[in-house]
Design an enzyme around this catalytic site. Structure first.
Site, PDB file in Angstrom:
ATOM      1  N   GLY A 171       0.769  -1.237   0.000  1.00 47.96           N
ATOM      2  CA  GLY A 171       0.000   0.000   0.000  1.00 47.96           C
ATOM      3  C   GLY A 171       0.796   1.281   0.000  1.00 47.96           C
ATOM      4  N   CYS A 180      11.167  -2.855  -9.296  1.00 47.27           N
ATOM      5  CA  CYS A 180      12.308  -2.665  -8.400  1.00 47.27           C
ATOM      6  C   CYS A 180      13.435  -3.600  -8.827  1.00 47.27           C
ATOM      7  CB  CYS A 180      11.925  -2.889  -6.941  1.00 47.27           C
ATOM      8  SG  CYS A 180      11.236  -4.527  -6.592  1.00 47.27           S
ATOM      9  N   ASP A 198       3.051  -1.236 -11.059  1.00 48.42           N
ATOM     10  CA  ASP A 198       4.317  -1.548 -10.395  1.00 48.42           C
ATOM     11  C   ASP A 198       4.410  -3.067 -10.417  1.00 48.42           C
ATOM     12  OD1 ASP A 198       6.675  -0.723  -8.885  1.00 48.42           O
ATOM     13  OD2 ASP A 198       5.725  -1.730  -7.201  1.00 48.42           O
TER      14      ASP A 198
END
EC number: 2.1.1.178
Length: 484
Positions: free
Chosen positions: A123, A241, A188
């Protein structure tokens, strides 16, 4: 010490930009990450937060790409997750690099009323987007993992994000179910996590090119689906990432090749002062650990310049939606209850819905989505109907008071009292100073709010000699640290 296997070193050596050295990359992989946090502007002004925490001994250094992000020093003796200010949602513990995607999503004046976060948990980016939207519009937050949906929901409530709708699906379904429905989308994507080696030294121990290739196929499916769900003229931010181009640039090129007449790469070279250090020729940000002394990260911003053909037909609308609009009398009574008991206003542009004896507040932008997809949670639960009146829900007073609360129905607590409240304890009125005791003595007994740093913590019942704690049992903490 980071364990980088030979296969990874040989692979990444070919991809490292000419101006960066492999030796420096390896050195930074072994350096511990700097702690970083993001101020939750849904609850507190950033300048006010900095002033409070600086006085508490925190040393805060600004993150260049996030106006509300800071690296923190000088508090190694405290667990940030147990700080009162964290528990009450004044800040989120978030790695600095992960603040980049939401910043990119709203850069250059991006106007987005309806937003999708495809892979949301836990979150950090979802709540950052909610803050950037200032609790307006509609934010659909999706998470594929059932267990992580619970964590996502808890963080959304803690941060006071009210205009969200949570879903639990494989992200590949959105292009089919919600075709061209969103002004902006953040993907993402799940990835190999190569950029996380500074906090997980074993992240690359078993690195294998076949795993990277396999993840890349999933990422291609996800970005295609997200692009289909995006409205023409809308923007999509794709981020990971990880470091390999196979999961980053190549995924963006795949989308461009799939929809050559509708994909435009938007340069992020001017996203913040110094962004050019990480910017590629296509305008993507490819952040290496040594670039900004952070995690490795990749961010691309893509504009959809034209509509694209729908892959599948719109699925049949789902029936049996369990909510119905409240009638005018019910809305008036509920509005009066929140006004009388807490001096809180129900937003006039949102929709009050009823399910059994529960009242909920939905963003008005959600109404066209009814029946198109199953949602885990929508908006906030306002209150339960009781034999005599209503009982407000904790999440409602937290979200509604984030906009504004009236001190006439709110009692400010000391640090030790706030600590007691978050640990589930009642608060004796004798623990307040004499003027406050006199103020409480003339206040009508019953429900009221308590706050700390002038931010609401929850509901108590004023019984005269004590304030009875109404904090939900699942939110009671065993360990709460004082920052001051």
């Amino acid at each position: 010490m980071a364990q980088l296997n030979t296969n990874f070193i040989n692979h990444i050596k070919k991809e490292l930009p000419a101006h960066l050295s492999l030796e420096e990359f390896i050195v930074y992989c072994d350096k511990p990450l700097r702690k970083s946090i993001r101020v939750n502007t849904l609850k507190i002004n950033t300048a006010q937060f900095v002033d409070i925490m600086t006085n508490a001994g925190w040393k805060l250094s600004p993150v260049p790409w996030c106006a509300d992000g800071f690296w923190i020093e000088g508090k190694d003796d405290i667990q940030l997750g147990n700080a009162i200010e964290h528990i009450q949602g004044l800040f989120y513990i978030q790695e600095a690099s992960s603040m980049l995607p939401p910043t990119a999503l709203f850069s250059n004046g991006t106007a987005a009323e309806i937003v999708l976060d495809v892979a949301s948990a836990p979150g950090s980016k979802t709540t950052q987007i909610a803050a950037l939207m200032n609790n307006s519009g509609l934010l659909v937050a999706n998470e594929y993992s059932a267990s992580r949906v619970k964590v996502l929901h808890a963080n959304v409530l803690r941060m006071g994000a009210s205009h969200t709708a949570l879903t639990h699906f494989d992200g590949r379904v959105f292009g089919e179910y919600l075709y061209e429905s969103f002004d902006a989308i953040l993907l993402d994507a799940p990835c190999g996590g190569e950029g996380t080696v500074r906090k997980d030294p074993l992240a690359l121990k078993h690195w294998d090119i076949d795993d990277v290739t396999a993840i890349g196929e999933t990422q291609k499916d996800l970005i295609e689906s997200a692009f289909l769900a995006l409205k023409p003229g809308g923007v999509l931010v794709y981020s990971t990432c990880t470091l390999s181009q196979l999961e980053n640039q190549h995924i963006c090129y795949h989308l461009q090749q799939t929809y050559p007449d509708a994909v435009e790469f938007v340069s992020l070279a001017a996203l913040f002062d110094g962004a050019d250090k990480a910017c590629t020729e296509d305008g993507f940000l490819h952040v290496w650990p040594q670039t900004y002394d952070s995690e490795g990260f990749f961010v691309a911003k893509i504009r959809k310049t034209a509509s694209v053909e729908r892959v599948k037909k719109q699925p049949k609308l789902q029936r049996n939606f369990p909510f119905s609009p409240a009638n005018e009398k019910q809305k008036a009574e509920l509005t009066q209850y929140f006004q009388n008991n807490f001096c809180l206003e129900l937003p006039s542009d949102d929709v009050i819905m009823l399910r059994d004896d529960e009242y909920w507040l939905f963003p008005v932008q959600f109404i066209p989505f009814i029946g198109k997809m199953r949602f885990q949670r929508i908006g906030i639960k306002l209150a339960d109907t009781m034999k005599k009146g209503y009982k407000a829900k904790h999440e409602a007073v937290i979200a509604l008071s984030a906009a504004a609360h009236n001190p006439a129905k709110t009692m400010e607590l000391s640090a030790s009292q706030a600590q007691d409240f978050l640990m589930g304890r009642d608060i004796a009125t004798s623990t307040f100073d004499q003027p406050t005791q006199q103020e409480l003595a003339i206040m009508p007994q019953g429900e009221m709010l308590v706050s700390y740093h002038n931010v609401v913590l929850g509901v108590v019942k004023h019984l005269g000699h004590r304030l009875k704690n109404n904090l939900p049992r699942e939110l009671v903490r065993d360990n709460v640290n004082l920052s001051l």
